[in-house]
Enzyme design. Structure first.
Site, PDB file in Angstrom:
ATOM      1  N   ASP A 177       0.713  -1.079   0.030  1.00 19.57           N
ATOM      2  CA  ASP A 177       0.070  -0.120   0.120  1.00 19.57           C
ATOM      3  C   ASP A 177       1.017   1.187   0.055  1.00 19.57           C
ATOM      4  OD1 ASP A 177      -2.579   0.953   0.671  1.00 19.57           O
ATOM      5  OD2 ASP A 177      -1.976   2.087   2.128  1.00 19.57           O
ATOM      6  N   THR A 226      -2.813   5.839  -4.314  1.00 20.85           N
ATOM      7  CA  THR A 226      -1.604   6.580  -3.581  1.00 20.85           C
ATOM      8  C   THR A 226      -0.289   6.153  -4.538  1.00 20.85           C
ATOM      9  OG1 THR A 226      -1.370   4.888  -1.903  1.00 20.85           O
ATOM     10  CG2 THR A 226      -2.636   6.606  -1.302  1.00 20.85           C
ATOM     11  N   THR A 227      -0.170   4.980  -4.742  1.00 19.09           N
ATOM     12  CA  THR A 227       1.034   4.839  -5.259  1.00 19.09           C
ATOM     13  C   THR A 227       0.798   5.435  -6.890  1.00 19.09           C
ATOM     14  OG1 THR A 227       0.899   2.442  -4.338  1.00 19.09           O
ATOM     15  CG2 THR A 227       2.618   2.559  -6.266  1.00 19.09           C
ATOM     16  N   ASP A 232      -9.130   0.448   1.724  1.00 15.71           N
ATOM     17  CA  ASP A 232      -9.019   0.954   0.538  1.00 15.71           C
ATOM     18  C   ASP A 232     -10.618   0.335  -0.410  1.00 15.71           C
ATOM     19  OD1 ASP A 232      -6.490   1.596   0.941  1.00 15.71           O
ATOM     20  OD2 ASP A 232      -5.656   0.859  -1.158  1.00 15.71           O
TER      21      ASP A 232
HETATM   22  N1  LIG Z   1      -5.697  -7.065 -13.617  1.00 14.62           N
HETATM   23  C1  LIG Z   1      -5.285  -5.949 -13.711  1.00 14.62           C
HETATM   24  N2  LIG Z   1      -4.506  -5.557 -15.056  1.00 14.62           N
HETATM   25  C2  LIG Z   1      -3.780  -4.471 -15.177  1.00 14.62           C
HETATM   26  N3  LIG Z   1      -3.809  -3.440 -14.518  1.00 14.62           N
HETATM   27  C3  LIG Z   1      -4.568  -3.656 -13.371  1.00 14.62           C
HETATM   28  C4  LIG Z   1      -5.233  -4.967 -12.952  1.00 14.62           C
HETATM   29  N4  LIG Z   1      -5.761  -4.557 -11.688  1.00 14.62           N
HETATM   30  C5  LIG Z   1      -5.533  -3.446 -11.196  1.00 14.62           C
HETATM   31  N5  LIG Z   1      -4.762  -2.718 -12.100  1.00 14.62           N
HETATM   32  C6  LIG Z   1      -4.256  -1.559 -12.323  1.00 14.62           C
HETATM   33  O1  LIG Z   1      -3.303  -1.030 -10.974  1.00 14.62           O
HETATM   34  C7  LIG Z   1      -3.290   0.129 -10.498  1.00 14.62           C
HETATM   35  C8  LIG Z   1      -3.544   0.151  -8.964  1.00 14.62           C
HETATM   36  O2  LIG Z   1      -2.391  -0.511  -8.562  1.00 14.62           O
HETATM   37  P1  LIG Z   1      -2.161  -0.467  -6.809  1.00 14.62           P
HETATM   38  O3  LIG Z   1      -3.455  -0.564  -6.307  1.00 14.62           O
HETATM   39  O4  LIG Z   1      -0.988  -0.909  -6.629  1.00 14.62           O
HETATM   40  O5  LIG Z   1      -1.678   1.040  -6.786  1.00 14.62           O
HETATM   41  P2  LIG Z   1      -2.691   2.473  -6.332  1.00 14.62           P
HETATM   42  O6  LIG Z   1      -4.164   2.056  -6.499  1.00 14.62           O
HETATM   43  O7  LIG Z   1      -2.000   3.492  -7.158  1.00 14.62           O
HETATM   44  O8  LIG Z   1      -2.134   2.787  -4.885  1.00 14.62           O
HETATM   45  P3  LIG Z   1      -2.669   2.027  -3.499  1.00 14.62           P
HETATM   46  O9  LIG Z   1      -3.586   0.961  -3.710  1.00 14.62           O
HETATM   47  O10 LIG Z   1      -1.319   1.585  -2.973  1.00 14.62           O
HETATM   48  O11 LIG Z   1      -3.250   3.025  -2.663  1.00 14.62           O
HETATM   49  C9  LIG Z   1      -4.345   0.764 -11.178  1.00 14.62           C
HETATM   50  O12 LIG Z   1      -3.759   1.660 -12.223  1.00 14.62           O
HETATM   51  C10 LIG Z   1      -5.288  -0.445 -11.856  1.00 14.62           C
HETATM   52  O13 LIG Z   1      -5.655  -0.004 -13.033  1.00 14.62           O
HETATM   53 MG   LIG Z   2      -5.160   0.480  -5.314  1.00 15.44          MG
END
Ligand SMILES: Nc1ncnc2c1ncn2[C@@H]1O[C@H](COP(=O)(O)OP(=O)(O)OP(=O)(O)O)[C@@H](O)[C@H]1O
Ligand SMILES: [Mg+2]
Length: 563
Positions: free
Chosen positions: A68, A101-102, A397
């Site tokens: 996260d 956030t990432t 989340d």
């Molecule tokens: N199966 C998938 N294929 C491709 N992309 C995906 C898939 N599942 C999720 N994503 C993408 O991954 C990203 C989110 O990743 P992640 O949750 O690690 O980071 P975040 O939401 O930016 O931050 P955090 O969850 O740490 O607050 C988004 O851009 C989402 O569209």
């Molecule tokens: Mg996320």
């Protein structure tokens, strides 16, 4: 330190206190940008379902394992002021949207890195900031345009969005099951006002207890307290509970001052103890007179009071958390009483059942069938404490994502499709602008594409080929072309059930642009000297984290390591 102005004759005029540190102009900018880039770099590898996790150890040796973004940055003991601003973006993003956030930090890092290239080409930061602002506006407009409105009557999209947000966490194996619980919990607490839904993530109580597995995580209709009943003589279960919430100590207050009482005969001791007993009995009677059969107290409960209550078959719980008291008040309709003299039957709350149950070796108290049915608890179970903690963050989340969607029922598909679409629109938009701003808008587009590149890299795919294929598809009008990383293929993301709330994506653009612009505007960094005996290790304060993406190297950058 050479930056103090000097009088004619070379005598320095000291304006800042000795030990202060100052860097200006390009040096300050470079230092800040470098520090911010390093932060972004350090969390890049955790983006997406194929992202890696981070193990973080704090000063006390406590270990957190997470993917996260906000948690990673929170746990890193960051010192550099510009790097701290990156941590702030993660916090803003988390507070506003709860997810993304990432992504926000990665895009901000990329915006800064590209800005630096432009600054090196002698483009003034103000022009870059202006260009970025226009680009961000256009990007937000594009998002609004492509977003798909959803009907909340079917819970389908809520579930899909919650599943997507959990798909990139350690708990991904159970994402369907947990997403289902999260949706049910949020819908249970949602309230409809004038046709619009209002919902607060804090209304869903989340408790965790180590043991069993994530599959045993459950949704309870009511409030669960991580507390046991205070006295073994009390019943373990009461139906039709009348609950008193007390924010006063059920003990004899100890004197603040040191007082001495001279006791000269055994009679006096007896009288003294009798007096205490009478006072405690008095307290108990006031509670009993209200008709309560369950007492939840925020402070301590004297053994004697426990004993009196037990004799009357009343359940009592002590040292409940303030937040739990508030939740109980809302759930049971009780009023929190802080003066026992005021307690009356109308202050009591109601629940169909109060029961102590043994969960994973500990006792917890369940308050079910509350007067207000909008009270639910998710009880997380998992084999280790680290897993329950990560599950709690992931469920948080998911709850936020569901809230976002309930409040603004519009979605976009994921897998970087929206980022690519924004980038494609921005490139066309850039052509309508004057020369130097055009460059800023173009690099903004490239910064958005860093999400595609990162998702691909993290999945072990070739980012160059994928990006060029996806660019071409978006040029051809395939709005939802993105990369499905689990399969490792380019896809129409709206057909593979990877959905995210529009508001999360919008907030990512806003947070990233805001932070990048703020950092770019700074051309003078003045840092007060370190306090003597400061516990921070040299080299940028990342002493405990030697293995984390080279953060310890911050000291190596000009102007970056001296704060
Ligand atoms: N199966 C998938 N294929 C491709 N992309 C995906 C898939 N599942 C999720 N994503 C993408 O991954 C990203 C989110 O990743 P992640 O949750 O690690 O980071 P975040 O939401 O930016 O931050 P955090 O969850 O740490 O607050 C988004 O851009 C989402 O569209
Ligand atoms: Mg996320």
């Amino acid at each position: 330190m050479s930056s103090f102005p000097t009088q004619a004759g070379g005598v320095p005029v000291l304006v800042l206190k000795e030990g202060s540190n100052r860097s200006r102009g390009r040096e300050a900018q470079h230092g800040n940008i470098t520090a911010a880039k390093i932060v972004a770099e350090s969390i890049r590898s955790s983006l997406g379902p194929k992202g890696m996790d981070k193990m973080l150890a704090d000063n006390f040796g406590d270990v957190t394992i997470t993917s996260d973004g906000r948690t990673i940055l929170d746990e890193m003991d960051i010192q550099h002021p510009a790097a701290k601003m990156m941590v702030e973006i993660a916090k803003t993003q988390d507070n506003e949207a709860g997810d993304g956030t990432t992504s926000a930090v990665i895009i901000a890092g990329e915006l800064l890195s590209k800005a630096e290239e432009l600054i090196d080409k002698n483009i003034h930061p103000t022009i870059i900031i202006d260009g970025y602002r226009k680009a961000a506006e256009k990007a937000l407009e594009t998002l609004e345009k492509i977003a798909i409105p959803v009907d909340l009557k079917s819970q389908d999209y809520l579930k899909k969005a919650a599943t997507t947000s959990m798909g990139s966490k350690i708990v991904a194996e159970y994402k369907d099951y947990l997403a289902d619980l999260a949706v049910k919990a949020m819908l249970a607490v949602a309230e409809k006002h004038d046709g619009a839904y209002k919902v607060d993530v804090d209304d869903v109580k989340v408790e965790k207890k180590t043991g069993e597995s994530l599959r045993e995580t459950s949704l309870i209709n009511g409030i669960v307290l991580d507390k046991e009943i205070v006295h073994s003589g009390m019943p373990k279960r009461i139906e039709k509970a009348k609950i008193a919430l007390i924010d006063a100590s059920l003990e004899i207050e100890k004197l603040e001052l040191d007082a001495k009482i001279n006791i000269e005969s055994p009679d006096q001791i007896e009288a003294f103890l009798k007096q205490e007993e009478t006072m405690l009995k008095d307290m108990t009677n006031k509670i009993l007179a209200s008709g309560a059969n369950v007492v939840v107290c925020q402070k301590g409960i004297d053994d004697m009071v426990q004993h009196f209550l037990a004799r009357k078959g009343v359940i009592a719980i002590r040292r409940a958390k303030k937040s739990d008291m508030e939740k109980l008040a809302k759930a049971t309709g009780a009023k929190i009483v802080s003066n026992l003299d005021d307690i009356s039957p109308s202050d009591l709350g109601y629940a169909a059942l109060v029961e102590e149950r043994r969960i994973g070796g500990d006792k917890m108290t369940f308050i079910e069938g509350c007067k207000n049915p909008k009270a639910v608890t998710i009880l997380i179970r998992a084999g280790t404490q680290r897993m329950t903690a990560e599950a709690e963050r992931s469920i948080h989340d998911a709850l936020c994502v569901i809230r976002d969607l309930i409040q603004e029922p519009k979605i976009v598909a994921g897998g970087s499709a929206p980022e690519l679409e924004m980038a494609s629109v921005l490139r066309k938009f850039a052509e309508t602008m004057p020369g130097r701003e055009q460059l800023a808008v173009r690099v903004f587009a490239e910064a958005l594409e860093s999400i595609t590149v990162t998702l691909a890299e993290n999945a072990g795919l070739d980012p160059v080929n994928i990006l060029s294929e996806l660019r071409a598809r978006h040029e051809k009008g395939e709005t939802w072309a993105g990369i499905e990383v689990l399969e490792g293929k380019v896809r129409d993301m709206s057909k593979v059930n990877i959905f995210e709330p529009l508001s999360v994506k919008k907030q990512i653009i806003k947070s990233a642009n805001e932070a990048a612009s703020m950092i770019l505007k700074i051309d003078d960094v003045i840092a007060a000297g370190k306090m003597k005996g400061s516990p921070t290790p040299p080299g940028g304060g990342m002493g405990g984290m030697g293995g984390m993406g080279g953060m310890g190297g911050m000291g190596g950058y000009p102007g970056a390591g001296e704060y």
